[in-house]
Enzyme design. Structure first.
Site, mmCIF file in Angstrom:
data_model
loop_
_atom_site.group_PDB
_atom_site.id
_atom_site.type_symbol
_atom_site.label_atom_id
_atom_site.label_comp_id
_atom_site.label_asym_id
_atom_site.label_seq_id
_atom_site.Cartn_x
_atom_site.Cartn_y
_atom_site.Cartn_z
ATOM 1 N N SER A 48 -27.471 -24.784 19.222
ATOM 2 C CA SER A 48 -27.743 -23.443 18.700
ATOM 3 C C SER A 48 -28.955 -23.411 17.775
ATOM 4 C CB SER A 48 -26.537 -22.900 17.927
ATOM 5 O OG SER A 48 -25.398 -22.908 18.733
ATOM 6 N N CYS A 255 -19.084 -17.814 18.654
ATOM 7 C CA CYS A 255 -20.418 -17.592 18.069
ATOM 8 C C CYS A 255 -21.325 -16.748 18.981
ATOM 9 C CB CYS A 255 -21.044 -18.912 17.665
ATOM 10 S SG CYS A 255 -22.170 -18.679 16.275
ATOM 11 N N PHE A 256 -22.237 -17.362 19.759
ATOM 12 C CA PHE A 256 -23.040 -16.574 20.711
ATOM 13 C C PHE A 256 -22.074 -15.856 21.657
ATOM 14 C CE2 PHE A 256 -26.596 -16.390 23.977
ATOM 15 C CZ PHE A 256 -27.534 -15.816 23.139
ATOM 16 N N GLN A 259 -21.007 -12.740 20.090
ATOM 17 C CA GLN A 259 -22.063 -11.712 20.115
ATOM 18 C C GLN A 259 -22.188 -11.099 21.511
ATOM 19 O OE1 GLN A 259 -25.276 -14.161 18.665
ATOM 20 N NE2 GLN A 259 -24.479 -14.177 16.581
ATOM 21 N N ASN A 297 -22.723 -21.118 11.883
ATOM 22 C CA ASN A 297 -24.155 -21.238 12.159
ATOM 23 C C ASN A 297 -24.562 -20.008 12.942
ATOM 24 O OD1 ASN A 297 -26.729 -21.679 13.009
ATOM 25 N ND2 ASN A 297 -26.180 -23.291 14.484
ATOM 26 N N GLY A 299 -27.344 -16.424 12.843
ATOM 27 C CA GLY A 299 -28.379 -15.611 12.221
ATOM 28 C C GLY A 299 -28.301 -14.169 12.687
ATOM 29 N N PHE A 300 -27.478 -13.934 13.724
ATOM 30 C CA PHE A 300 -27.226 -12.585 14.225
ATOM 31 C C PHE A 300 -25.744 -12.284 14.021
ATOM 32 C CE2 PHE A 300 -30.967 -14.057 16.446
ATOM 33 C CZ PHE A 300 -31.770 -12.926 16.546
ATOM 34 N N HIS A 348 -16.834 -21.339 13.891
ATOM 35 C CA HIS A 348 -16.675 -22.503 14.769
ATOM 36 C C HIS A 348 -15.322 -23.189 14.633
ATOM 37 C CE1 HIS A 348 -20.662 -22.326 16.438
ATOM 38 N NE2 HIS A 348 -21.003 -21.829 15.259
ATOM 39 N N GLU A 350 -14.116 -25.250 16.632
ATOM 40 C CA GLU A 350 -14.219 -26.662 17.049
ATOM 41 C C GLU A 350 -14.518 -27.555 15.845
ATOM 42 O OE1 GLU A 350 -16.439 -24.399 17.677
ATOM 43 O OE2 GLU A 350 -18.435 -25.189 17.245
HETATM 44 N N1 LIG Z 1 -24.154 -20.864 16.840
HETATM 45 C C1 LIG Z 1 -24.486 -19.848 17.609
HETATM 46 O O1 LIG Z 1 -23.919 -19.621 18.692
HETATM 47 C C2 LIG Z 1 -25.609 -18.982 17.137
HETATM 48 C C3 LIG Z 1 -25.731 -17.653 17.849
HETATM 49 C C4 LIG Z 1 -27.069 -16.955 17.624
HETATM 50 N N2 LIG Z 1 -28.155 -17.737 18.174
HETATM 51 C C5 LIG Z 1 -27.269 -16.709 16.153
HETATM 52 O O2 LIG Z 1 -28.108 -17.319 15.536
HETATM 53 O O3 LIG Z 1 -26.597 -15.897 15.579
#
Ligand SMILES: NC(=O)CC[C@H](N)C(=O)O
Length: 375
Positions: A48, A255-256, A259, A297, A299-300, A348, A350
């Site tokens: 990521s 995470c992603f 989103q 982790n 940023g979005f 996360h 995991e």
């Molecule tokens: N760890 C991720 O899946 C990060 C998701 C996306 N790239 C973000 O920065 O928010």
């Protein structure tokens, strides 16, 4: 360790001078900071972080060296690495080599001996921005000109760089309960293992897999992983996910994957000022009121109303988890006739690196799959 000078220049012109750490040369990316006191090996190998230069706020990095067990993937993905005070000698029974040596072997340019606290405070005030680190270009204006030519993280489509090229299977441990297709958007190696430990046979597939191809594995449910870049660019996986929801298959996203779930449901995503990265972020489960300490982790984030359900063509979606630091959406749940059919978290479970508080989410997915099979 090298004592060659290195230069760091931010896109707003701020300059830091330090020492070369890791490989010599030049690198660029989005500067982000991680507050994890431990877990630098996991951070460096998290796909990521593609496109990002990571600053560790913990001052002393490298104490436990580099081992053969803690990588989240087969290589380092960060674009560059920033530390205050590198450990000159690792000390840990699992250490195979010093961090500096591993960074050099993998060609990762870094910088040490700069005021990482000042740099972090700057990013907290101004927001994340592009950065350049160099041992070659030591003139700030020349490096700044190159920084300004770099692509922005908003609008970056990076999944294609990190996804698996081929399908592979991680067999269920113990008695098989169900089959899952895990779409690799930048998956960490321990995630399929966590699913397999719940009796799930996991088919990991490339990010560009179509709905029809995915159905050939006869999945009982679908999983979308973490991954780099701007979720708004992942239009292919988002439309596959809409077909998955349309077909009524259970879904779990991390995470992603959270989103993309939000976007598939018609919600928006947006860029945070400086994101959440670390292993001690407090999140509340709004159903139970229980607080989890979690690894982040991102940023979005997903934009969704916290106080009411949003009705969608696939059912009612609610915000299941919220970050206690800043009320950012950290989880979504989709229910049909009151039953949980799909869910995701922005953090996360995991837990690599990080606390195991959220591990129950893998059990929850296995339970949703079993319920789906019985129905
Ligand atoms: N760890 C991720 O899946 C990060 C998701 C996306 N790239 C973000 O920065 O928010």
């Amino acid at each position: 360790m090298s004592s060659r000078p290195a230069l760091l220049v931010l896109e707003d012109g701020r300059v830091f001078r330090g020492q070369s750490f890791g490989a010599e040369g030049e690198t660029f990316g989005e500067l982000v900071f991680s507050t994890g006191m431990s877990g630098y090996q996991e951070t460096l190998t998290d796909p990521s972080y593609r496109g990002q230069v990571v600053l560790m706020t913990a001052p002393h990095i490298g104490n436990t060296g580099w081992n053969d067990e803690d990588g989240e993937s087969g290589r380092i993905w960060v674009q560059g690495f920033i530390v205050r005070d590198p450990a000159p000698r690792p000390s840990n029974w699992r250490s195979r080599r010093p961090l500096d040596e591993e960074l050099r072997d993998q060609g990762i340019v870094g910088i040490s001996d700069i005021d990482t606290r000042a740099l972090t405070r700057h990013v907290r005030d101004r927001g994340v921005m592009r950065v350049g680190i160099s041992t070659d270009t030591l003139d700030p204006q020349a490096l700044l000109a190159k920084v300004n030519e770099q692509p922005l993280m908003a609008g970056a489509d990076l999944v294609g760089d990190v996804t698996t090229k081929t399908h592979y299977v991680v067999p269920a441990q113990g008695e098989k309960r169900a089959t899952v297709v895990a779409v690799d958007l930048g998956i960490k190696s321990m995630t399929p293992t966590q699913l397999a430990a719940r009796g799930l046979e996991v088919h990991v597939v490339p990010a560009h897999t179509t709905f029809e191809q995915l159905m050939e594995y006869q999945p009982d449910g679908v999983f979308f992983s973490n991954g780099p870049g701007d979720p708004a660019t992942a239009t292919g996986p988002i439309s596959v996910l809409r077909e998955v929801l349309e077909a009524g298959l259970p879904y779990f996203g991390i995470c992603f994957g959270n989103q993309l779930f939000g976007r598939a449901l018609g919600l928006d995503t947006y860029k945070l000022k400086f994101g959440h990265r670390g292993i001690n972020q407090p999140v509340v489960d709004r159903t139970t009121g229980k607080v989890e300490i979690t690894a982040h982790n991102h940023g979005f984030a997903v934009q969704a109303p916290l106080d009411k359900a949003t009705s969608t063509e696939f059912g009612d979606v609610t915000v299941s988890h919220v970050c206690l630091n800043d009320d950012v959406v950290e989880g979504l749940e989709l229910r049909r006739d009151g039953d949980l059919v799909a869910f995701s978290v922005q953090y996360h479970p995991e837990a690599a690196a990080g606390p195991h508080d959220a591990n129950y989410l893998f059990d929850r997915f296995a339970d949703v799959l079993s319920a789906g099979k019985e129905a």
